[in-house]
Design an enzyme around this catalytic site. Structure first.
Site, mmCIF file in Angstrom:
data_model
loop_
_atom_site.group_PDB
_atom_site.id
_atom_site.type_symbol
_atom_site.label_atom_id
_atom_site.label_comp_id
_atom_site.label_asym_id
_atom_site.label_seq_id
_atom_site.Cartn_x
_atom_site.Cartn_y
_atom_site.Cartn_z
ATOM 1 N N PRO A 239 0.835 -1.207 0.000
ATOM 2 C CA PRO A 239 0.000 0.000 0.000
ATOM 3 C C PRO A 239 0.868 1.256 0.000
ATOM 4 O O PRO A 239 1.775 1.383 0.822
ATOM 5 C CB PRO A 239 -0.800 -0.118 1.305
ATOM 6 C CG PRO A 239 -0.706 -1.558 1.704
ATOM 7 C CD PRO A 239 0.603 -2.047 1.189
ATOM 8 N N LEU A 240 0.592 2.168 -0.913
ATOM 9 C CA LEU A 240 1.387 3.387 -1.049
ATOM 10 C C LEU A 240 0.435 4.581 -0.991
ATOM 11 O O LEU A 240 -0.304 4.839 -1.946
ATOM 12 C CB LEU A 240 2.159 3.390 -2.367
ATOM 13 C CG LEU A 240 3.117 2.210 -2.592
ATOM 14 C CD1 LEU A 240 3.622 2.199 -4.028
ATOM 15 C CD2 LEU A 240 4.279 2.280 -1.619
ATOM 16 N N GLN A 293 -6.442 -1.777 2.838
ATOM 17 C CA GLN A 293 -5.745 -1.523 4.097
ATOM 18 C C GLN A 293 -6.492 -0.474 4.900
ATOM 19 O O GLN A 293 -6.837 0.591 4.392
ATOM 20 C CB GLN A 293 -4.316 -1.038 3.857
ATOM 21 C CG GLN A 293 -3.532 -0.897 5.153
ATOM 22 C CD GLN A 293 -2.160 -0.296 4.970
ATOM 23 O OE1 GLN A 293 -2.034 0.903 4.767
ATOM 24 N NE2 GLN A 293 -1.130 -1.125 5.033
ATOM 25 N N CYS A 324 2.592 2.908 9.657
ATOM 26 C CA CYS A 324 2.629 4.262 9.097
ATOM 27 C C CYS A 324 3.079 5.249 10.171
ATOM 28 O O CYS A 324 2.468 5.323 11.242
ATOM 29 C CB CYS A 324 1.251 4.651 8.569
ATOM 30 S SG CYS A 324 1.243 6.263 7.768
#
Length: 358
Positions: A239-240, A293, A324
């Site tokens: 996930p970006l 996510q 994160c």
């Protein structure tokens, strides 16, 4: 430095500005005509009193990033733009005056609309920046029936309807599995506290705490048939945030990636029906194995978001963000901040497992 300005090799710089060596300064010719025309506007702008008090380093700083006024003040209704009747009628907050909109509309960017050329119909209608490529002199939309019939159906999945968004905003959507598990969890915690209080020693209390999770008193989720993903030999696109959107994932899919995942979606924003957050759940038909996510720090909120995704989206797995470091997630107790609270992680994961089928 007490002085507000300083002179460095013939230059005058304000506090907070770095001087530039003369050999690197490029002299530009000033258009005197343009400067003369802009002078009255600049003077009028300087005289305008906004009423905002500035302090500190912002006292003498000009407002250089003010938003530019919109040239087109008419906001045309989406339904009217494509030639349909507005379902809201007089209650619609957008304009239905096509002539006024077209009079103030900015010039088109070109003479060919790529959407119309591909699908035979433009979904933006008069609001398209290439509107005249598929609009008649009477402002009606042109449809190429042959291309429209050959066009492939919409391959974007997990698109939330306006009705669903309204249900979330008005809190009409129910999350029974999450609420049921939350009640069971709280009951099990009360039983565990009672057992720990009756223990005579710290070791006995610790054993009772460990045993409670494994006993029948701990809340158990309903075991259903869950698909298992075989990760062996497959490439995974992590996930970006702000990068891994649907077009980017399609490009990566063309390069051979096997498993894709959405950008980080804030759980609380999903159950509040925020359109920007619901858009992160979209999936393209070419994504064979796709997951979503979620980020959050409350088990009930993350559980509700996971239950919503499981019930309304076509996903193969749901991922919990625990790495994160950005302030938006960390300062609210989510992301990497969760790693300092293993008991909270356990409750969130158990809630997600009880509320989902994927």
């Amino acid at each position: 430095m007490a002085a507000e300005t300083q002179a460095t090799e013939g230059q005058t710089t304000s506090r907070g500005e770095a001087p530039i060596k003369p050999e690197y300064v490029i002299q530009r010719e000033v258009n005197k005509a343009a400067a003369t025309e802009a002078a009255p506007l600049a003077e009028e702008e300087s005289k305008r009193d906004t009423g905002e008090k500035k302090s500190g380093q912002n006292k003498k700083r000009a407002a250089k990033n003010k938003p530019k006024p919109r040239q087109n003040a008419v906001r045309l209704c989406r339904s009217v733009a494509i030639g349909e009747e507005c379902p809201l009628g007089a209650a619609c907050k957008s304009s239905h005056d096509v002539a006024a909109f077209m009079e103030k509309k900015e010039p088109d960017l070109g003479s060919q609309c790529p959407i119309f050329d591909e699908f035979g119909k433009c979904v933006f209608g008069l609001r398209c920046r290439y509107a005249m490529a598929h609009t008649t002199a009477e402002f009606t939309q042109v449809v190429d029936d042959e291309k429209a019939q050959k066009a492939q159906p919409n391959q974007v999945l997990n698109q939330m309807s306006r009705d669903m968004q309204i249900r979330l905003r008005k809190r009409l959507e129910k999350f029974p599995r999450t609420q049921e598990f939350d009640v069971q969890w709280q009951a099990s915690m009360k039983d565990k506290d009672a057992q720990a209080g009756s223990a005579n020693t710290e070791e006995t209390a610790r054993d009772a705490q460990d045993d409670t999770v494994k006993t029948e008193q701990a809340p158990k989720r309903q075991r259903k048939a869950r698909g298992r993903i075989d990760y062996r030999g497959k490439t995974y696109l992590a996930p970006l945030t702000t990068v891994g959107n649907l077009p980017f994932r399609r490009v990566c899919k063309g390069f051979g990636v096997n498993i894709t995942c959405s950008e980080m979606a804030i759980a609380s924003n999903i159950i509040q029906g925020q359109g920007s957050e619901l858009a992160l759940l979209k999936r393209h038909a070419s994504e064979d194995i796709f997951g979503v996510q979620l980020a959050g720090n409350r088990a009930d909120i993350v559980g509700k978001a996971a239950e919503f995704v499981s019930n309304n989206c076509d996903v193969d797995f749901i991922d919990l963000n625990m790495g994160c470091p950005i302030d938006m997630a960390f300062n609210n107790g989510g992301g990497s901040a969760l790693l300092a609270h293993p008991r909270k992680i356990e409750r969130i994961v158990r809630t997600m497992l009880a509320a989902t089928d994927c």
